[in-house]
Design a protein around this motif. Structure first.
Motif, PDB file in Angstrom:
ATOM      1  N   ARG A   1      -0.154   4.073   2.368  1.00 14.95           N
ATOM      2  CA  ARG A   1       0.372   3.989   3.751  1.00 14.95           C
ATOM      3  C   ARG A   1       1.917   3.939   3.868  1.00 14.95           C
TER       4      ARG A   1
ATOM      5  N   GLY B   1       4.087   3.431  12.801  1.00 13.76           N
ATOM      6  CA  GLY B   1       4.298   2.112  11.907  1.00 13.76           C
ATOM      7  C   GLY B   1       4.937   0.946  12.759  1.00 13.76           C
TER       8      GLY B   1
ATOM      9  N   ASP C   1       0.981  -1.319  -0.058  1.00 13.51           N
ATOM     10  CA  ASP C   1      -0.037   0.208  -0.035  1.00 13.51           C
ATOM     11  C   ASP C   1       0.975   1.269  -0.085  1.00 13.51           C
TER      12      ASP C   1
ATOM     13  N   ASP D   1       3.117   7.535   3.959  1.00 13.40           N
ATOM     14  CA  ASP D   1       2.775   8.282   5.180  1.00 13.40           C
ATOM     15  C   ASP D   1       3.603   7.761   6.345  1.00 13.40           C
ATOM     16  N   LYS D   2       3.783   6.369   6.387  1.00 11.26           N
ATOM     17  CA  LYS D   2       4.688   5.797   7.561  1.00 11.26           C
ATOM     18  C   LYS D   2       6.423   6.594   7.591  1.00 11.26           C
TER      19      LYS D   2
END
Length: 139
Positions: A63, A84, A60, A66-67
């Motif tokens: 995601r 995370g 993903d 973002d992490k």
């Protein structure tokens, strides 16, 4: 009452004596916006990198972006919290090699250069991320 007052005063004194957080690298990378651009540039570079793109095919990407932004923010002294998984957990079963890791670093360096990040700041970020190598390789 005196004990409570003494506790409050001692707590405030302890807080006042803590050294300020060094966020100079966070600022050198352009803070949250700059880090986001660097991470997005790195991911675009990886998408075009035949050496390692296969490792990202079932991920993903939003995601991951973002992490990574959270992680880079924390590592550079920014005001973020990393939410995370551990490096070991997130790379488990991927069997990444030193060559894979080096390719990712090259893509990160290219993204930082494209964003105009000075070489000393690039080196500072890479030095902070380097200990993660052992947590990623051959997991």
């Amino acid at each position: 009452m005196r004990a409570l007052l003494l506790t409050v005063v001692l707590s405030l004194a302890a807080c006042a004596q803590q050294p300020p957080k060094d966020d100079s690298l966070y600022r050198a990378l352009g803070e949250q916006i700059g880090i986001t651009r660097i991470v997005e540039g790195m991911l675009l570079n990886i998408a075009a990198d035949t050496r390692i793109v296969r490792h990202f095919e079932k991920i993903d990407i939003v995601r991951l972006r973002d992490k990574l932004v959270e992680q880079f923010c924390v590592e550079t002294g920014g005001p973020c919290v990393y939410t995370g998984d551990s490096m070991e957990e997130s790379h488990k079963g991927q069997n990444l090699t030193p060559s894979d890791f080096n390719a990712l670093v090259e893509n990160l360096q290219a993204a930082m250069t494209a964003q105009g990040v000075a070489i000393p700041a690039q080196n500072r970020l890479l030095a902070r991320l380097a200990p993660m190598r052992a947590q990623v390789i051959d997991r």
